[in-house]
Structures are given as structure tokens and as C-alpha cells.
Design a protein around this motif. Structure first.
Motif, PDB file in Angstrom:
ATOM      1  N   ILE A 176       0.666  -1.202  -0.232  1.00  0.00           N
ATOM      2  CA  ILE A 176      -0.258  -0.124   0.056  1.00  0.00           C
ATOM      3  C   ILE A 176       1.146   1.228  -0.162  1.00  0.00           C
ATOM      4  O   ILE A 176       1.539   1.775   1.156  1.00  0.00           O
ATOM      5  CB  ILE A 176      -0.917   0.016   0.874  1.00  0.00           C
ATOM      6  CG1 ILE A 176      -1.262  -1.696   1.202  1.00  0.00           C
ATOM      7  CG2 ILE A 176      -1.796   0.881   1.519  1.00  0.00           C
ATOM      8  CD1 ILE A 176      -2.435  -1.485   2.616  1.00  0.00           C
ATOM      9  N   GLY A 177       0.883   1.770  -1.225  1.00  0.00           N
ATOM     10  CA  GLY A 177       1.677   2.759  -1.190  1.00  0.00           C
ATOM     11  C   GLY A 177       1.275   3.688  -1.897  1.00  0.00           C
ATOM     12  O   GLY A 177      -0.305   4.095  -1.817  1.00  0.00           O
ATOM     13  N   LYS A 178       1.648   5.212  -1.450  1.00  0.00           N
ATOM     14  CA  LYS A 178       1.519   6.325  -2.144  1.00  0.00           C
ATOM     15  C   LYS A 178       0.815   6.709  -4.183  1.00  0.00           C
ATOM     16  O   LYS A 178      -0.376   7.177  -4.433  1.00  0.00           O
ATOM     17  CB  LYS A 178       2.632   7.095  -2.855  1.00  0.00           C
ATOM     18  CG  LYS A 178       3.372   7.525  -3.724  1.00  0.00           C
ATOM     19  CD  LYS A 178       4.265   8.566  -3.784  1.00  0.00           C
ATOM     20  CE  LYS A 178       5.684   8.719  -4.196  1.00  0.00           C
ATOM     21  NZ  LYS A 178       5.965  10.032  -4.845  1.00  0.00           N
ATOM     22  N   PHE A 179       1.046   5.848  -4.612  1.00  0.00           N
ATOM     23  CA  PHE A 179       0.413   4.639  -5.531  1.00  0.00           C
ATOM     24  C   PHE A 179      -0.903   3.604  -5.802  1.00  0.00           C
ATOM     25  O   PHE A 179      -1.353   3.589  -6.975  1.00  0.00           O
ATOM     26  CB  PHE A 179       1.549   5.053  -7.172  1.00  0.00           C
ATOM     27  CG  PHE A 179       1.864   5.867  -7.264  1.00  0.00           C
ATOM     28  CD1 PHE A 179       1.921   6.779  -7.719  1.00  0.00           C
ATOM     29  CD2 PHE A 179       3.101   5.688  -6.863  1.00  0.00           C
ATOM     30  CE1 PHE A 179       3.131   8.252  -7.907  1.00  0.00           C
ATOM     31  CE2 PHE A 179       4.439   6.761  -7.077  1.00  0.00           C
ATOM     32  CZ  PHE A 179       4.002   7.531  -7.728  1.00  0.00           C
ATOM     33  N   ARG A 180      -1.074   3.739  -5.010  1.00  0.00           N
ATOM     34  CA  ARG A 180      -2.040   2.350  -4.599  1.00  0.00           C
ATOM     35  C   ARG A 180      -2.637   2.942  -3.102  1.00  0.00           C
ATOM     36  O   ARG A 180      -2.942   1.381  -2.432  1.00  0.00           O
ATOM     37  CB  ARG A 180      -1.051   0.618  -4.760  1.00  0.00           C
ATOM     38  CG  ARG A 180      -0.510   0.752  -6.202  1.00  0.00           C
ATOM     39  CD  ARG A 180       0.236  -0.834  -6.085  1.00  0.00           C
ATOM     40  NE  ARG A 180      -0.685  -1.930  -5.598  1.00  0.00           N
ATOM     41  CZ  ARG A 180      -0.612  -3.055  -5.357  1.00  0.00           C
ATOM     42  NH1 ARG A 180       1.106  -3.599  -5.669  1.00  0.00           N
ATOM     43  NH2 ARG A 180      -1.207  -4.219  -5.552  1.00  0.00           N
ATOM     44  N   SER A 181      -3.301   3.699  -2.764  1.00  0.00           N
ATOM     45  CA  SER A 181      -3.410   3.518  -1.386  1.00  0.00           C
ATOM     46  C   SER A 181      -5.282   3.512  -1.240  1.00  0.00           C
ATOM     47  O   SER A 181      -5.397   3.562  -0.237  1.00  0.00           O
ATOM     48  CB  SER A 181      -3.099   5.317  -1.255  1.00  0.00           C
ATOM     49  OG  SER A 181      -4.016   6.136  -2.130  1.00  0.00           O
ATOM     50  N   SER A 182      -5.703   3.403  -2.692  1.00  0.00           N
ATOM     51  CA  SER A 182      -6.892   3.161  -2.584  1.00  0.00           C
ATOM     52  C   SER A 182      -6.769   1.975  -3.297  1.00  0.00           C
ATOM     53  O   SER A 182      -8.434   1.290  -3.076  1.00  0.00           O
ATOM     54  CB  SER A 182      -7.755   3.676  -4.022  1.00  0.00           C
ATOM     55  OG  SER A 182      -7.721   5.386  -4.071  1.00  0.00           O
ATOM     56  N   ILE A 183      -6.284   0.397  -2.564  1.00  0.00           N
ATOM     57  CA  ILE A 183      -6.593  -0.444  -2.428  1.00  0.00           C
ATOM     58  C   ILE A 183      -7.217  -1.424  -2.151  1.00  0.00           C
ATOM     59  O   ILE A 183      -7.742  -0.983  -0.826  1.00  0.00           O
ATOM     60  CB  ILE A 183      -5.306  -1.560  -2.806  1.00  0.00           C
ATOM     61  CG1 ILE A 183      -5.305  -2.843  -2.835  1.00  0.00           C
ATOM     62  CG2 ILE A 183      -4.623  -1.018  -1.702  1.00  0.00           C
ATOM     63  CD1 ILE A 183      -4.138  -3.747  -3.436  1.00  0.00           C
ATOM     64  N   LEU A 184      -8.520  -2.230  -2.402  1.00  0.00           N
ATOM     65  CA  LEU A 184      -9.570  -2.853  -1.830  1.00  0.00           C
ATOM     66  C   LEU A 184      -8.667  -3.864  -0.509  1.00  0.00           C
ATOM     67  O   LEU A 184      -7.788  -4.325  -0.524  1.00  0.00           O
ATOM     68  CB  LEU A 184      -9.990  -4.138  -2.513  1.00  0.00           C
ATOM     69  CG  LEU A 184     -11.201  -2.815  -3.503  1.00  0.00           C
ATOM     70  CD1 LEU A 184     -11.757  -4.016  -3.918  1.00  0.00           C
ATOM     71  CD2 LEU A 184     -12.151  -2.191  -2.774  1.00  0.00           C
TER      72      LEU A 184
END
Length: 235
Positions: A176-184
Motif C-alpha cells: 500500500i504505497g502512495k500510488f496504491r492507496s485506494s486498494i481494497l
């Protein structure tokens, strides 16, 4: 080499001084070891400071035990025992529990705390009890040591290390990084646990020992070709 050894010795002495108080207290609450084993360990590290360290452990045990000597705890314990004795399901067991409570009250009237009485009792034989269930021991003696058994339960529930939780957070930071902060949340859990889930599966024959990781390798080349084609069209 002498300078390096001196520096290493300072490091070792620093770590030996940073002993775990809560871990030492947990050893004391094991009826097979108590304070003698803690003193033995401190003596092996440094006999000059063993008594001072042991005094710190004893003082912390007494301070922690005083936190459990509150009226609400005693009231709740007495109510619980009263309800249990009134059930009538096992009269002999209830009678013995009442006797244990009576004995505990007699011992408390001598001016000694439950912790003092526990430490003064002879330790259990370590050789005849190699696989002693310590929590089971305190459960069986909860009527003799009502507050002390509660304290022991809480002490034993303290994790002895934070490595597992820190490792989980470090792995989560890579997923969960800044480019994948909306991952379920379900997808994040799957990516965190997939390897453990796959490697924990057993074969159809139930052996589970001949698991081959090559069988689960996915050929990503076709997907990469499609992505390259889309990028080319976009450009």
C-alpha cells in the motif's frame, strides 16, 4: 583487532544491560523457577550486579501486584465464586472451592500478600513437570491466588517480541504505497498472505512435503506483450 574487540565488548555490555523486566517477571510466575532462576541468569551475566537487578524485578512485581488489589476486583471475584457455588451442579467441587477461598482468607490475615505466599512456597520439581501448563496451573489455583492469577494471565499475554508486527507493517508499506492507496482491503490481505496460503496447502495425497513452487509460477509474458501493445498505440 584490539580496538575492534573493545568496541564489540561495549556493544555486548550495552545489550546485556538492556534486559527485559516483563520477561523476568514471567519467569518468576512460572512455579518451577521463580526468583532463583532469575538470580541464576543474572549471576551468569554479571555476579556483581545480580542482586541489584533481582531487587528491581522484585520491586516491579510488588508494584504491579498492588494494581490488582482494588475493591472492584475483589467484589467481582467474590460474586463470581458465589454464583458458581450456588449452581448446585457439583456440590463436592463447590465445597472444595469454598474451602480454597477460606484458606486464602486465612493466609491473607497473616499480613502477607498472595505474591509473598507464592514466592515462599517450594517450587515445583522441574524434572517431574517438564511440560507444565503454566496457565493451567494458575487456573487451578485461582481461588488461592485470585488477584495474583489475574496478574499472571495479563503478564503472560504480553508479546515477548515486536518483530512479527513490525515485519507485517513493513510488508504492508510495500503493498500500500502512495500510488496504491485506494486498494481494497480484501486485495491487500490477499497480497500480504498469498505466499503463506499457497505454501501452506497440502498435496492431494495429504503429504504436503513435495510441494513445488514452480507449479504455481504464472507466465506473465503474454500479459506484458498486451501492455506493450497498448502503450505503443497510446503513444
Amino acid at each position: 583487532m584490539s580496538e575492534m574487540a573493545t568496541y564489540m565488548l561495549r556493544k555486548f555490555e550495552k545489550y546485556w544491560r538492556s534486559y527485559s523486566v516483563i520477561l523476568s517477571m514471567a519467569i518468576v510466575l512460572d512455579p518451577r523457577y521463580k526468583l532463583k532462576f532469575v538470580k541464576f541468569c543474572f549471576t551468569k551475566l554479571n555476579s556483581d550486579t545480580a542482586d541489584a537487578k533481582l531487587k528491581v524485578i522484585e520491586d516491579n512485581l510488588q508494584l504491579l501486584f498492588k494494581e490488582y488489589l482494588i475493591p472492584s476486583t475483589k467484589t467481582s471475584l467474590s460474586e463470581e465464586h458465589a454464583c458458581g457455588s450456588g449452581s448446585g451442579s457439583n456440590e463436592m467441587r463447590d465445597a472444595l472451592e469454598e474451602f480454597d477461598m477460606f484458606e486464602s482468607q486465612l493466609e491473607s490475615n497473616t499480613g502477607k500478600t498472595q505474591l509473598d505466599l507464592y514466592l515462599e512456597e517450594a517450587s515445583l520439581d522441574r524434572k517431574t513437570n517438564p511440560n507444565l501448563d503454566v496457565l493451567g496451573f494458575w487456573k487451578d489455583n485461582r481461588l488461592r491466588y485470585p488477584e495474583l492469577s489475574l496478574m499472571t494471565r495479563d503478564v503472560f499475554s504480553v508479546p515477548i517480541t515486536t518483530v512479527a508486527s513490525e515485519s507485517a507493517f513493513s510488508i504492508g508499506g510495500r503493498i500500500i504505497g502512495k500510488f496504491r492507496s485506494s486498494i481494497l482491503p480484501a486485495n491487500a490481505e490477499a497480497q500480504l498472505c498469498t505466499r503463506d496460503w499457497i505454501c501452506g496447502q497440502e498435496d492431494l495425497d495429504g503429504s504436503g512435503s513435495d510441494f513445488d513452487e514452480d507449479e504455481i509460477v504464472v507466465d506473465l509474458e503474454p500479459y506484458l506483450e498486451k501492455l506493450r501493445g497498448k502503450n505503443t498505440l497510446t503513444c
